[in-house]
Design a protein around this motif. Structure first.
Motif: not given
Length: 310
Positions: A292-310
């Motif tokens: 874009t014409g401005s600065t964005l903040l990219e983010e990395r999100w991680d999940l360990e698959l042993s973590t209980p899921k909803p």
């Protein structure tokens, strides 16, 4: 008294909507195929093997008028008739190749004019409009089969280009992303087509229309990346995001991945909320000045698959 007021409001809406549709129909349907003939072509295409009586009863057309329409269509190679194998006295109606071309042109014309009609309306109000129409249809039809049906399926030939289209349209119109972002999406999808071992791409459909996507690609033997998660804003709030996420996470477990990660941007609040619900954790941030014409903040999100899921 309340019932009388309801009747008056319904009649008022009918007058307004009839006038609105009349204006649209004047723009779309013209010679050589006025509205009634266009509806017949559409119905024959939809039913693909119905009798003249079935089409006539659905559309409420006079028997003599219907006969004249079909005679003309047959003479002009718009339709063809085949004798029914179940009842030799009846003929089934099909569009010829020429008829199919006519049908697709009618659809293109209708899409263009309806698009022009809703273009000045905000995305939020477009979503309300579609939802209200679906509610009206469901109430009057009183038929479970007519209600909104959400399905998730694996990608097929032709789908990948539409996934790129969804991204390009949404991010350009809503977030003012430039063409470099669309290139980034298309490059990744092209690479996926060449090598998708250990991964998959799923499409979300509402009543047969593609409205979203999600994918899993292999990053390493035990690590997967979640990519191309997008939903048409007009269809948000229907649980489609959860269905797509459930499909992707289940696939990761089937493939025995131990870890899955994704990249997003901080402005996508709805998606970030969903990632949190699935126990993804924000692990990395970096600036992006390309999309874009401005600065964005990219983010990395991680999940360990042993973590209980909803």
């Amino acid at each position: 008294m309340e019932s009388v007021q309801h009747v008056e409001k319904i009649r008022k809406f009918n007058r307004f909507y009839a006038n609105l549709l009349g204006k649209i129909d004047q723009e779309i349907y013209h010679k050589p195929f006025p509205l009634t003939e266009a509806r017949v072509i559409t119905e024959i295409n939809s039913r693909n093997g119905s009798t003249a009586t079935e089409v006539r009863e659905v559309l409420g057309i006079d028997k003599g008028y219907m006969s004249r329409i079909l005679q003309r269509f047959e003479e002009e190679n718009v339709i063809r008739k085949e004798r029914s194998s179940e009842d030799q006295r009846q003929f089934l109606l099909y569009l010829t190749e020429s008829g199919k071309d006519i049908y697709h042109q009618l659809v293109d014309d209708a899409d263009r004019e309806v698009g022009k009609m809703i273009q000045p309306i905000s995305k939020q109000n477009q979503s309300k409009l579609v939802s209200s129409m679906e509610t009206i249809e469901s109430i009057f039809a009183n038929d479970p089969a007519s209600r909104t049906e959400v399905t998730i399926r694996s990608f097929q030939p032709g789908d990948v280009g539409y996934v790129a289209h969804l991204h390009g349209t949404l991010y350009s119109q809503t977030y003012q992303f430039g063409s470099i972002f669309e290139y980034y999406v298309m490059k990744g999808l092209t690479d996926f087509l060449l090598d998708n071992e250990g991964g998959n791409l799923w499409l979300a459909e509402v009543n047969g229309q593609i409205v979203g996507s999600i994918a899993i690609t292999r990053s390493s033997e035990r690590v997967a990346q979640l990519r191309w998660f997008v939903i048409d804003e007009s269809y948000q709030g229907m649980g489609i995001g959860k269905k797509l996420m459930d499909t992707a996470i289940a696939f990761c477990n089937e493939q025995e991945y131990h870890h899955v990660f994704l990249w997003t941007v901080s402005i996508l609040e709805t998606a970030r909320y969903l990632y949190q619900k699935y126990n993804f954790t924000l692990t990395e941030e970096k600036s992006n000045k390309e999309w874009t014409g401005s600065t964005l903040l990219e983010e990395r999100w991680d999940l360990e698959l042993s973590t209980p899921k909803p």
